[in-house]
Write a protein that holds these residues in place. Structure first.
Motif, short mmCIF file in Angstrom:
data_model
loop_
_atom_site.label_atom_id
_atom_site.label_comp_id
_atom_site.label_asym_id
_atom_site.label_seq_id
_atom_site.Cartn_x
_atom_site.Cartn_y
_atom_site.Cartn_z
N SER A 41 -26.40 -20.27 -19.56
CA SER A 41 -25.58 -19.09 -19.88
C SER A 41 -24.51 -18.92 -18.81
CB SER A 41 -26.45 -17.83 -19.92
OG SER A 41 -27.44 -17.94 -20.93
N SER A 42 -23.36 -18.46 -19.21
CA SER A 42 -22.27 -18.23 -18.27
C SER A 42 -21.90 -16.75 -18.31
CB SER A 42 -21.06 -19.10 -18.63
OG SER A 42 -20.00 -18.88 -17.73
N LEU A 43 -22.22 -16.03 -17.23
CA LEU A 43 -21.97 -14.59 -17.18
C LEU A 43 -21.12 -14.27 -15.96
CD1 LEU A 43 -25.55 -13.26 -17.98
CD2 LEU A 43 -23.67 -13.63 -19.58
N ASP A 44 -20.29 -13.23 -16.08
CA ASP A 44 -19.52 -12.80 -14.92
C ASP A 44 -20.37 -11.86 -14.07
OD1 ASP A 44 -19.47 -10.25 -16.11
OD2 ASP A 44 -17.51 -10.62 -17.04
N ASP A 45 -19.82 -11.42 -12.94
CA ASP A 45 -20.58 -10.60 -12.00
C ASP A 45 -21.04 -9.29 -12.62
OD1 ASP A 45 -20.35 -12.53 -10.09
OD2 ASP A 45 -18.74 -11.55 -8.96
N ALA A 46 -20.18 -8.69 -13.41
CA ALA A 46 -20.54 -7.41 -14.04
C ALA A 46 -21.72 -7.57 -14.98
CB ALA A 46 -19.34 -6.83 -14.78
N GLN A 47 -21.72 -8.66 -15.76
CA GLN A 47 -22.81 -8.90 -16.67
C GLN A 47 -24.10 -9.21 -15.91
OE1 GLN A 47 -20.60 -11.99 -18.75
NE2 GLN A 47 -20.72 -10.81 -20.67
N MET A 48 -23.99 -9.94 -14.77
CA MET A 48 -25.17 -10.21 -13.94
C MET A 48 -25.79 -8.92 -13.47
SD MET A 48 -25.73 -13.53 -13.47
CE MET A 48 -24.89 -15.13 -13.49
N ARG A 49 -24.96 -8.00 -12.98
CA ARG A 49 -25.46 -6.72 -12.48
C ARG A 49 -26.10 -5.91 -13.59
NH1 ARG A 49 -24.10 -5.35 -7.47
NH2 ARG A 49 -24.26 -3.09 -7.92
N GLN A 50 -25.51 -6.00 -14.81
CA GLN A 50 -26.07 -5.30 -15.95
C GLN A 50 -27.46 -5.82 -16.28
OE1 GLN A 50 -23.75 -5.59 -19.51
NE2 GLN A 50 -24.85 -3.92 -20.55
N LEU A 51 -27.62 -7.17 -16.22
CA LEU A 51 -28.93 -7.77 -16.49
C LEU A 51 -30.00 -7.26 -15.51
CD1 LEU A 51 -28.16 -11.53 -17.30
CD2 LEU A 51 -29.11 -9.82 -18.85
N LEU A 52 -29.54 -6.99 -14.27
CA LEU A 52 -30.49 -6.56 -13.24
C LEU A 52 -30.66 -5.04 -13.20
CD1 LEU A 52 -29.29 -8.94 -10.38
CD2 LEU A 52 -31.42 -9.14 -11.70
N GLY A 53 -29.95 -4.36 -14.12
CA GLY A 53 -30.06 -2.92 -14.18
C GLY A 53 -29.37 -2.22 -13.03
#
Length: 349
Positions: free
Chosen positions: A336-348
């Protein structure tokens, strides 16, 4: 990761005065016909003129061209016998004189100086041949005292290793000058025969970058050392590899020391590849895991099977064990290729 090179074969146990084992050209063709692509060459006048190889790139280029006709290259030069003579306890003087030329026999200092000269020539020759590794023995001053009875005097072992380091330091420096690693075969009868003794030696040569290891699991099995864990500990120093099998079958009458029995009767003995107890799948896996990029070289010393049969079987055995390493992760297809904002969203976050 890197794919191990091979199969190759150590010529020391095969060299003789009878063809096809009498010249390097004959041996190269014989090895090639069996499926080998590399030969480990002992510094033996019958195979190589070490003085010429050390001083003439033309000689070395000619040698490489001749071997290329058989699709074979030199993996390393070997000075096992010469390395042994760098340090000889007086108890072994007469026996090891057999490794030396006539003009230095009976004179330990002259014999040592000759051996040192041979090692330094091998360093230059290795450079001229385009090699980056060299294999040898360390020699031994403390070996007669390997078992601590009678009780060893304080600092006896330390004194022996200090002297061993002193003798090898200029040789290691000569190899360092030409960019070639010295790989010691850790072998009973040598002061360097396991991890503890190698560590002692490293301290005496100030952890010299050219002081490395020729890994041979057969000697470790016969010592009952964990040869797989050894790779985990020393993989950064393992720069050469002898593929040699062994078995250890103790009984109610003998164990590691073998009761002075001959090789056939010993509890621990060398065997042809696949006939012993060594876990070669585990070894090749660990070496691949740790990016070992050197050669897999058959050394044949079976106590039972004819060496020519060992050579025939060895090429296929090594080919079957060399792992073509992967160049990508097996699950890359699901990446999967996610940007930083999406990474932070995944981690809540």
């Amino acid at each position: 990761m890197k794919t191990i090179k091979g199969p190759a074969i150590f010529l020391a146990q095969y060299t003789s005065d009878q063809p096809p084992f009498d010249t390097i050209d004959h041996l190269a063709k014989w090895a090639s016909d069996l499926g080998y692509v590399g030969i480990q060459v002992p510094v033996d006048d019958r195979l190589i003129d070490i003085q010429a190889a050390a001083t003439s790139k033309e000689y070395c280029n000619d040698l490489k061209t001749r071997l290329a006709k058989y699709n074979v290259v030199i993996t390393e030069l070997s000075t096992h016998l010469q390395g042994q003579l760098i340090a000889v306890h007086p108890a072994y003087d007469q026996l090891f004189d057999g490794f030396a030329p006539e003009h230095v026999k009976g004179d330990p200092k002259a014999r040592q100086a000759w051996a040192e000269g041979q090692l330094k020539l091998a360093a230059a020759a290795s450079h001229n041949l385009g090699l980056t590794t060299h294999v040898t023995f360390s020699g031994a001053l403390a070996w007669p005292y390997v078992y601590p009875w009678p009780q060893r005097p304080t600092n006896l072992v330390e004194t022996a290793f200090a002297e061993l380091g002193k003798r090898w330091q200029p040789i290691l420096d000569a190899f360092d000058t030409v960019g070639v690693d010295v790989c010691y075969e850790l072998h009973p009868g040598e002061d360097l025969h396991d991890g503890v003794t190698f560590d002692r030696f490293l301290k005496e040569v100030d952890f010299h970058p050219r002081a490395n290891i020729l890994y041979d699991p057969s000697h470790f099995l016969l010592q009952q050392l964990d040869y797989l864990a050894f790779i985990d500990i020393y993989h950064k120093r393992i720069k050469a590899f002898h593929v040699k099998d062994a078995e250890f079958r103790p009984d109610g009458r003998q164990g590691v020391y073998g009761g002075y029995s001959n090789w056939v009767e010993r509890a621990g003995r060398f065997r042809s590849l696949g006939d012993g107890q060594i876990d070669f799948k585990g070894i090749f896996t660990k070496l691949a895991q740790y990016d070992y990029s050197g050669w897999a070289v058959l050394e044949s010393e079976c106590a039972i099977k004819h060496p020519e049969a060992c050579a025939v079987e060895g090429a296929t055995f090594i080919k079957q064990h060399i792992i073509r390493v992967t160049d990508h992760d097996f699950d890359d297809f699901a990446q999967s290729s996610l940007d930083d904002a999406q990474m932070r969203q995944l981690l809540g976050l």
